[in-house]
Design a protein around this motif. Structure first.
Motif, mmCIF file in Angstrom:
data_model
loop_
_atom_site.group_PDB
_atom_site.id
_atom_site.type_symbol
_atom_site.label_atom_id
_atom_site.label_comp_id
_atom_site.label_asym_id
_atom_site.label_seq_id
_atom_site.Cartn_x
_atom_site.Cartn_y
_atom_site.Cartn_z
ATOM 1 N N PHE A 93 0.827 -1.201 0.000
ATOM 2 C CA PHE A 93 0.000 0.000 0.000
ATOM 3 C C PHE A 93 0.868 1.261 0.000
ATOM 4 O O PHE A 93 2.077 1.207 0.188
ATOM 5 C CB PHE A 93 -0.905 0.009 1.234
ATOM 6 C CG PHE A 93 -1.854 -1.161 1.304
ATOM 7 C CD1 PHE A 93 -3.132 -1.077 0.776
ATOM 8 C CD2 PHE A 93 -1.459 -2.351 1.902
ATOM 9 C CE1 PHE A 93 -4.012 -2.156 0.840
ATOM 10 C CE2 PHE A 93 -2.332 -3.434 1.979
ATOM 11 C CZ PHE A 93 -3.602 -3.332 1.446
ATOM 12 N N GLN A 94 0.202 2.401 -0.167
ATOM 13 C CA GLN A 94 0.905 3.695 -0.082
ATOM 14 C C GLN A 94 1.579 3.844 1.272
ATOM 15 O O GLN A 94 2.733 4.243 1.367
ATOM 16 C CB GLN A 94 -0.084 4.847 -0.270
ATOM 17 C CG GLN A 94 -0.718 4.938 -1.635
ATOM 18 C CD GLN A 94 -1.697 6.110 -1.694
ATOM 19 O OE1 GLN A 94 -1.434 7.152 -1.116
ATOM 20 N NE2 GLN A 94 -2.789 5.934 -2.398
ATOM 21 N N HIS A 95 0.820 3.557 2.323
ATOM 22 C CA HIS A 95 1.339 3.654 3.682
ATOM 23 C C HIS A 95 1.653 2.236 4.148
ATOM 24 O O HIS A 95 0.936 1.296 3.845
ATOM 25 C CB HIS A 95 0.327 4.358 4.574
ATOM 26 C CG HIS A 95 0.016 5.743 4.091
ATOM 27 N ND1 HIS A 95 0.902 6.790 4.207
ATOM 28 C CD2 HIS A 95 -1.061 6.245 3.424
ATOM 29 C CE1 HIS A 95 0.382 7.873 3.664
ATOM 30 N NE2 HIS A 95 -0.803 7.570 3.176
ATOM 31 N N PHE A 96 2.710 2.093 4.882
ATOM 32 C CA PHE A 96 3.392 0.818 4.998
ATOM 33 C C PHE A 96 2.616 -0.207 5.822
ATOM 34 O O PHE A 96 2.783 -1.405 5.653
ATOM 35 C CB PHE A 96 4.791 1.067 5.575
ATOM 36 C CG PHE A 96 5.364 2.382 5.104
ATOM 37 C CD1 PHE A 96 5.514 2.650 3.753
ATOM 38 C CD2 PHE A 96 5.698 3.385 6.011
ATOM 39 C CE1 PHE A 96 6.016 3.871 3.310
ATOM 40 C CE2 PHE A 96 6.200 4.607 5.580
ATOM 41 C CZ PHE A 96 6.354 4.850 4.218
ATOM 42 N N ALA A 142 15.210 -3.891 13.973
ATOM 43 C CA ALA A 142 14.767 -2.494 14.077
ATOM 44 C C ALA A 142 13.244 -2.421 14.067
ATOM 45 O O ALA A 142 12.566 -3.212 13.398
ATOM 46 C CB ALA A 142 15.333 -1.682 12.922
ATOM 47 N N TYR A 143 12.711 -1.462 14.821
ATOM 48 C CA TYR A 143 11.269 -1.207 14.823
ATOM 49 C C TYR A 143 10.946 -0.181 13.728
ATOM 50 O O TYR A 143 11.820 0.596 13.322
ATOM 51 C CB TYR A 143 10.822 -0.704 16.198
ATOM 52 C CG TYR A 143 10.845 -1.778 17.257
ATOM 53 C CD1 TYR A 143 9.717 -2.558 17.503
ATOM 54 C CD2 TYR A 143 12.010 -2.032 17.984
ATOM 55 C CE1 TYR A 143 9.742 -3.563 18.462
ATOM 56 C CE2 TYR A 143 12.045 -3.035 18.947
ATOM 57 C CZ TYR A 143 10.907 -3.798 19.174
ATOM 58 O OH TYR A 143 10.928 -4.810 20.101
ATOM 59 N N SER A 148 13.604 4.593 7.994
ATOM 60 C CA SER A 148 13.101 5.629 7.087
ATOM 61 C C SER A 148 11.864 5.116 6.359
ATOM 62 O O SER A 148 11.566 3.915 6.370
ATOM 63 C CB SER A 148 14.177 5.995 6.061
ATOM 64 O OG SER A 148 14.357 4.919 5.137
ATOM 65 N N GLY A 149 11.167 6.020 5.684
ATOM 66 C CA GLY A 149 9.995 5.601 4.927
ATOM 67 C C GLY A 149 10.339 4.581 3.853
ATOM 68 O O GLY A 149 9.614 3.600 3.650
ATOM 69 N N ALA A 176 4.102 8.137 -0.718
ATOM 70 C CA ALA A 176 4.238 8.704 0.629
ATOM 71 C C ALA A 176 5.697 8.927 1.013
ATOM 72 O O ALA A 176 5.978 9.315 2.142
ATOM 73 C CB ALA A 176 3.577 7.769 1.642
ATOM 74 N N LEU A 177 6.610 8.713 0.058
ATOM 75 C CA LEU A 177 8.038 8.793 0.361
ATOM 76 C C LEU A 177 8.631 10.134 -0.049
ATOM 77 O O LEU A 177 8.193 10.752 -1.021
ATOM 78 C CB LEU A 177 8.795 7.677 -0.372
ATOM 79 C CG LEU A 177 8.388 6.237 -0.058
ATOM 80 C CD1 LEU A 177 9.215 5.282 -0.895
ATOM 81 C CD2 LEU A 177 8.537 5.935 1.424
#
Length: 250
Positions: A93-96, A142-143, A148-149, A176-177
């Motif tokens: 999706f656009q947002h992860f 890593a969380y 990074s995006g 979104a990046l």
């Protein structure tokens, strides 16, 4: 791999898709472009039954999506059966949409372990392979907030690949990046294409479409206006609506 026959989608009185017919061959990369509101993302969501179609039929690998056919009538699958069918289709999706409280590795193994019953050790080994494939071997622990995006989106791609999909759908995965991060995500997608993954991609990245796509489809107003080899459509559009759109984005 994908066959759409006169697919329509209405939201109340609003017709978003108005009889979309197209096909995507196994191993092919099809890119959908068009102005906002043209129906691209809705069509993508119909392919894996995140949206129900109002009319027409969609098939993935020869199997009717979201419905069972009895005689000349269609009956919608139960949510459980639709979810089983959806396992074979990866979507980015656009947002992860990563779980913020889980590490990159934990995000990737969640579905194989919980949905497919893969043993954890096997899922972890595969997740590490996928993190290496998307260039994030050192980010397993890593969380999302520490990434990074572009890194989060690459984890999202690895998460989708962990289910061993036969088809990958990308809904504007770079929109979104920040501009400097777009290339790293497109690089992963190019690699997937070179490995023969069947992909349907909604994007405004015309350079990616020109370089990687086998077919470019321009949608506007819920219909396919024009389609063909990307270089041909981008260099010599035949329809006024295509020309107007490309003049704004290129």
């Amino acid at each position: 791999m994908v066959r759409a026959e006169r697919v329509c989608k209405d939201f109340g009185a609003l017709s978003v898709l108005k009889g979309v017919t197209l096909s995507v061959d196994r191993g092919q990369v099809l890119v959908l472009v068009g102005p906002s509101g043209s129906g691209k993302s809705t069509f993508l969501r119909c392919i894996n039954h995140l949206e129900t179609v109002s009319a027409g039929r969609l098939y993935v690998d020869g199997e009717l999506v979201g419905y069972r056919e009895r005689g000349d009538k269609l009956y919608e699958m139960s949510p459980r059966d639709a979810a089983k069918q959806r396992r074979d289709v990866g979507m980015v999706f656009q947002h992860f949409n990563l779980f913020p409280h889980r590490t990159a590795l934990a995000n990737i193994i969640e579905a194989p372990v919980q949905v497919k019953g893969v043993k954890k050790a096997q899922a972890v080994a595969r997740a590490r392979e996928l993190l290496a494939q998307v260039g994030l071997s050192d980010k397993a622990d890593a969380y999302p907030a520490q990434l990074s995006g572009g890194q989060q989106q690459r984890v999202a791609i690895a998460r989708a690949l962990a289910m061993e999909p036969k088809l990958m759908l990308f809904d504007e995965p770079t929109s979104a990046l920040d501009p400097e991060l777009v290339g790293e995500v497109l690089g992963v997608m190019k690699k997937l294409a070179s490995q023969g993954m069947t992909m349907v991609v909604v994007t405004h990245e015309m350079g990616f479409a020109r370089e990687v796509a086998d077919e470019l489809v321009f949608m506007d107003g819920g219909v396919i206006v024009e389609s063909g080899p990307p270089r041909e459509v981008l260099s010599n559009p035949q329809h006024d609506r295509t020309k107007a759109f490309l003049s704004k984005v290129m």
